[in-house]
Design a protein around this motif. Structure first.
Motif, PDB file in Angstrom:
ATOM      1  N   ILE A   1       0.852  -1.193   0.000  1.00  0.00           N
ATOM      2  CA  ILE A   1       0.000   0.000   0.000  1.00  0.00           C
ATOM      3  C   ILE A   1       0.887   1.242   0.000  1.00  0.00           C
ATOM      4  O   ILE A   1       1.719   1.416   0.892  1.00  0.00           O
ATOM      5  CB  ILE A   1      -0.931   0.013   1.218  1.00  0.00           C
ATOM      6  N   ALA A   2       0.697   2.082  -0.981  1.00  0.00           N
ATOM      7  CA  ALA A   2       1.529   3.281  -1.120  1.00  0.00           C
ATOM      8  C   ALA A   2       0.823   4.547  -0.633  1.00  0.00           C
ATOM      9  O   ALA A   2       1.462   5.440  -0.076  1.00  0.00           O
ATOM     10  CB  ALA A   2       1.958   3.454  -2.575  1.00  0.00           C
ATOM     11  N   ARG A   3      -0.489   4.618  -0.846  1.00  0.00           N
ATOM     12  CA  ARG A   3      -1.213   5.826  -0.429  1.00  0.00           C
ATOM     13  C   ARG A   3      -2.698   5.515  -0.311  1.00  0.00           C
ATOM     14  O   ARG A   3      -3.164   4.450  -0.734  1.00  0.00           O
ATOM     15  CB  ARG A   3      -0.992   6.969  -1.416  1.00  0.00           C
TER      16      ARG A   3
ATOM     17  N   GLU B   1      -6.793   7.466  -0.366  1.00  0.00           N
ATOM     18  CA  GLU B   1      -7.623   8.643  -0.663  1.00  0.00           C
ATOM     19  C   GLU B   1      -9.086   8.262  -0.482  1.00  0.00           C
ATOM     20  O   GLU B   1      -9.588   7.373  -1.181  1.00  0.00           O
ATOM     21  CB  GLU B   1      -7.381   9.130  -2.093  1.00  0.00           C
ATOM     22  N   GLY B   2      -9.748   8.895   0.460  1.00  0.00           N
ATOM     23  CA  GLY B   2     -11.154   8.595   0.701  1.00  0.00           C
ATOM     24  C   GLY B   2     -11.331   7.168   1.182  1.00  0.00           C
ATOM     25  O   GLY B   2     -10.764   6.758   2.187  1.00  0.00           O
ATOM     26  N   VAL B   3     -12.103   6.380   0.449  1.00  0.00           N
ATOM     27  CA  VAL B   3     -12.352   4.987   0.837  1.00  0.00           C
ATOM     28  C   VAL B   3     -11.531   4.008   0.001  1.00  0.00           C
ATOM     29  O   VAL B   3     -11.805   2.806  -0.007  1.00  0.00           O
ATOM     30  CB  VAL B   3     -13.855   4.649   0.734  1.00  0.00           C
ATOM     31  N   TYR B   4     -10.502   4.517  -0.657  1.00  0.00           N
ATOM     32  CA  TYR B   4      -9.659   3.666  -1.495  1.00  0.00           C
ATOM     33  C   TYR B   4      -8.204   3.692  -1.031  1.00  0.00           C
ATOM     34  O   TYR B   4      -7.701   4.712  -0.542  1.00  0.00           O
ATOM     35  CB  TYR B   4      -9.714   4.132  -2.961  1.00  0.00           C
ATOM     36  N   LEU B   5      -7.537   2.567  -1.214  1.00  0.00           N
ATOM     37  CA  LEU B   5      -6.096   2.455  -1.037  1.00  0.00           C
ATOM     38  C   LEU B   5      -5.475   2.152  -2.387  1.00  0.00           C
ATOM     39  O   LEU B   5      -6.115   1.530  -3.246  1.00  0.00           O
ATOM     40  CB  LEU B   5      -5.753   1.346  -0.033  1.00  0.00           C
ATOM     41  N   PHE B   6      -4.205   2.562  -2.566  1.00  0.00           N
ATOM     42  CA  PHE B   6      -3.550   2.418  -3.863  1.00  0.00           C
ATOM     43  C   PHE B   6      -2.185   1.758  -3.712  1.00  0.00           C
ATOM     44  O   PHE B   6      -1.429   2.058  -2.786  1.00  0.00           O
ATOM     45  CB  PHE B   6      -3.376   3.788  -4.529  1.00  0.00           C
ATOM     46  N   SER B   7      -1.887   0.862  -4.639  1.00  0.00           N
ATOM     47  CA  SER B   7      -0.577   0.227  -4.695  1.00  0.00           C
ATOM     48  C   SER B   7       0.409   1.204  -5.345  1.00  0.00           C
ATOM     49  O   SER B   7      -0.001   2.227  -5.914  1.00  0.00           O
ATOM     50  CB  SER B   7      -0.656  -1.059  -5.514  1.00  0.00           C
ATOM     51  N   PRO B   8       1.722   0.914  -5.290  1.00  0.00           N
ATOM     52  CA  PRO B   8       2.703   1.820  -5.903  1.00  0.00           C
ATOM     53  C   PRO B   8       2.470   2.064  -7.392  1.00  0.00           C
ATOM     54  O   PRO B   8       2.804   3.130  -7.908  1.00  0.00           O
ATOM     55  CB  PRO B   8       4.030   1.102  -5.660  1.00  0.00           C
ATOM     56  N   ASP B   9       1.889   1.096  -8.094  1.00  0.00           N
ATOM     57  CA  ASP B   9       1.646   1.277  -9.528  1.00  0.00           C
ATOM     58  C   ASP B   9       0.252   1.842  -9.819  1.00  0.00           C
ATOM     59  O   ASP B   9      -0.191   1.870 -10.972  1.00  0.00           O
ATOM     60  CB  ASP B   9       1.872  -0.024 -10.291  1.00  0.00           C
ATOM     61  N   GLY B  10      -0.453   2.275  -8.763  1.00  0.00           N
ATOM     62  CA  GLY B  10      -1.714   2.985  -8.952  1.00  0.00           C
ATOM     63  C   GLY B  10      -2.960   2.135  -8.957  1.00  0.00           C
ATOM     64  O   GLY B  10      -4.058   2.654  -9.194  1.00  0.00           O
ATOM     65  N   GLU B  11      -2.839   0.836  -8.671  1.00  0.00           N
ATOM     66  CA  GLU B  11      -4.035   0.001  -8.601  1.00  0.00           C
ATOM     67  C   GLU B  11      -4.870   0.385  -7.385  1.00  0.00           C
ATOM     68  O   GLU B  11      -4.348   0.503  -6.278  1.00  0.00           O
ATOM     69  CB  GLU B  11      -3.657  -1.476  -8.530  1.00  0.00           C
ATOM     70  N   ALA B  12      -6.176   0.562  -7.593  1.00  0.00           N
ATOM     71  CA  ALA B  12      -7.071   0.999  -6.517  1.00  0.00           C
ATOM     72  C   ALA B  12      -7.755  -0.191  -5.855  1.00  0.00           C
ATOM     73  O   ALA B  12      -8.177  -1.140  -6.528  1.00  0.00           O
ATOM     74  CB  ALA B  12      -8.118   1.955  -7.068  1.00  0.00           C
ATOM     75  N   TYR B  13      -7.864  -0.126  -4.540  1.00  0.00           N
ATOM     76  CA  TYR B  13      -8.561  -1.144  -3.754  1.00  0.00           C
ATOM     77  C   TYR B  13      -9.637  -0.458  -2.918  1.00  0.00           C
ATOM     78  O   TYR B  13      -9.341   0.490  -2.183  1.00  0.00           O
ATOM     79  CB  TYR B  13      -7.592  -1.879  -2.825  1.00  0.00           C
TER      80      TYR B  13
ATOM     81  N   GLY C   1     -11.981   7.448   6.622  1.00  0.00           N
ATOM     82  CA  GLY C   1     -11.266   7.162   5.388  1.00  0.00           C
ATOM     83  C   GLY C   1      -9.818   7.605   5.441  1.00  0.00           C
ATOM     84  O   GLY C   1      -9.232   7.799   6.504  1.00  0.00           O
ATOM     85  N   HIS C   2      -9.245   7.765   4.264  1.00  0.00           N
ATOM     86  CA  HIS C   2      -7.826   8.085   4.130  1.00  0.00           C
ATOM     87  C   HIS C   2      -7.639   9.507   3.597  1.00  0.00           C
ATOM     88  O   HIS C   2      -8.306   9.924   2.662  1.00  0.00           O
ATOM     89  CB  HIS C   2      -7.156   7.091   3.182  1.00  0.00           C
ATOM     90  N   GLY C   3      -6.722  10.227   4.228  1.00  0.00           N
ATOM     91  CA  GLY C   3      -6.399  11.574   3.759  1.00  0.00           C
ATOM     92  C   GLY C   3      -7.535  12.557   3.913  1.00  0.00           C
ATOM     93  O   GLY C   3      -7.662  13.492   3.100  1.00  0.00           O
ATOM     94  N   HIS C   4      -8.356  12.400   4.933  1.00  0.00           N
ATOM     95  CA  HIS C   4      -9.478  13.320   5.133  1.00  0.00           C
ATOM     96  C   HIS C   4      -8.922  14.745   5.282  1.00  0.00           C
ATOM     97  O   HIS C   4      -8.094  15.013   6.155  1.00  0.00           O
ATOM     98  CB  HIS C   4     -10.261  12.929   6.376  1.00  0.00           C
ATOM     99  N   PRO C   5      -9.358  15.676   4.442  1.00  0.00           N
ATOM    100  CA  PRO C   5      -8.733  17.005   4.419  1.00  0.00           C
ATOM    101  C   PRO C   5      -8.783  17.752   5.741  1.00  0.00           C
ATOM    102  O   PRO C   5      -7.836  18.453   6.099  1.00  0.00           O
ATOM    103  CB  PRO C   5      -9.498  17.750   3.316  1.00  0.00           C
ATOM    104  N   HIS C   6      -9.866  17.611   6.494  1.00  0.00           N
ATOM    105  CA  HIS C   6      -9.968  18.312   7.780  1.00  0.00           C
ATOM    106  C   HIS C   6      -8.965  17.761   8.780  1.00  0.00           C
ATOM    107  O   HIS C   6      -8.326  18.524   9.526  1.00  0.00           O
ATOM    108  CB  HIS C   6     -11.388  18.198   8.329  1.00  0.00           C
TER     109      HIS C   6
END
Length: 388
Positions: A15-17, A19-31, A44-49
């Protein structure tokens, strides 16, 4: 060979990053993340507040000793206690620490009230309360306990949802009863309202403290701030964790003035507990959760997800036998291998996890929307159709 202690069964996904309710691998695959760090990433992930609150505090002050007043600590304590039964709260770094604090409160309370012989805690079959020695001694997870004997004395097991079993376990040394309103690790089993009400009555009758562990099921996960509220009872001690920090190490042990009176200066503490960074994030989490409509949303989307899972279980009875839980803390009882189903979902880019008893545990971020529910159900249905 990895230098990491091999205590986790890790998948080979990196897991590289997030956003919201998704996680992303280093090559950009969304989970699609319906595991949420095991019920941690409530927002979620990266909630702006939350990100803004953490960054702002990082520029001001990371840590100072609890010898001094911390404005963020006082603010969060006031907000959290105002929203529930509690008068006082102790902040720490993990759910296990919060449960340990609860155990110490129980013993200190009875000692301060002239009954030091009362120290034993009745716990439930299938319970899980953390991984310290006292926590695994209190819990019913044999895998977590194996190899750590002799366990900590002071815990007596009763049968979950069986009031007669609990009453039979009460002895002169009994000090408290500990229960999860919904057992997370234990398989997403819910305590009935009658059982929780009966525990409260037993505590009142015998002079015991009612200790509710909501590390996993609390902080909005079942559609109310705490799950115990739905039984109409008032506990003496409640632990919160996981979602309270949305991934930042934070937990809490809440109690009444009556119990807190025994906790005098020096009787408990934590070096990192309630540090300014944690308090900034915790207050930001409360900003979101206490906004109008938040808990209603959890109940609505949770009902949609549960209904969809029930339809899935009905359509594929050879794979699933039951759907359990409330809000966005749901369990799907598998007939075969739950781990195999979790792995097939992961291969289809849906992340779930497992619980004891061959259960697929589904604990997504509380901010999911209807399309996310349909996406998850679609992935699971396609998996089931391909399998059978």
């Amino acid at each position: 060979m990895s230098a990491v202690l091999p205590v986790y069964r890790r998948s080979n996904i990196t897991i590289a990053r997030g956003e919201g309710v998704y996680l992303f691998s280093p090559d950009g695959e969304a989970y699609l993340d319906f595991a949420a760090g095991i019920a941690v990433n409530a927002l979620g992930h990266g909630h702006p507040h939350l990100v803004a609150a953490l960054k702002n505090q990082a520029d001001i002050l990371w840590h100072c000793s609890n010898m001094y007043r911390v404005p963020g600590l006082e603010k969060m304590a006031e907000r959290l206690t105002a929203a529930c039964f509690a008068d006082k709260v102790f902040f720490c770094n993990s759910g296990g620490e919060a449960v340990e604090c609860g155990f110490k409160m129980i013993r200190k309370f009875h000692h301060a009230n002239g009954q030091p012989e009362r120290y034993r805690v009745i716990t439930m079959s299938g319970g899980f309360h953390g991984r310290t020695l006292a926590c695994i001694s209190a819990g019913g997870n044999d895998i977590a306990r194996k190899g750590y004997e002799p366990l900590v004395d002071g815990f007596d097991r009763a049968e979950f949802n069986n009031l007669a079993s609990v009453e039979a376990a009460i002895m002169p040394e009994t000090a408290a009863i500990l229960v999860e309103p919904i057992q997370g690790e234990g398989g997403i089993h819910s305590a009935t309202a009658e059982f929780l009400q009966g525990l409260r009555a037993l505590c009142d009758k015998h002079g015991l403290l009612l200790f509710i562990d909501e590390v996993q099921c609390g902080m909005g996960r079942t559609g109310t701030l705490f799950a115990y509220e739905q039984a109409g009872i008032t506990p003496d001690i409640v632990t919160a964790g996981k979602g309270i920090g949305n991934g930042f190490p934070l937990a809490a042990c809440l109690t009444t003035d009556k119990v807190a009176a025994a906790m005098t200066p020096g009787s408990h503490g934590s070096t990192y507990g309630s540090n300014p960074l944690a308090m900034a994030v915790g207050n930001a989490v409360l900003d979101v959760m206490f906004a109008p409509g938040f808990f209603e949303h959890v109940r609505e989307v949770g009902a949609q997800l549960k209904s969809g899972l029930q339809k899935l279980a009905s359509d594929f009875p050879e794979l699933f036998s039951e759907v359990r839980g409330a809000g966005l803390m749901l369990g799907l009882q598998a007939r075969g291998s739950a781990m195999e189903i979790v792995e097939k979902c992961r291969a289809a880019h849906l992340l779930t996890t497992i619980a004891e008893g061959n259960v697929i545990r589904i604990v997504p971020p509380l901010i999911i929307e209807s399309p996310h529910v349909e996406e998850a159900l679609g992935i699971m249905r396609n998996m089931c159709e391909a399998w059978v």
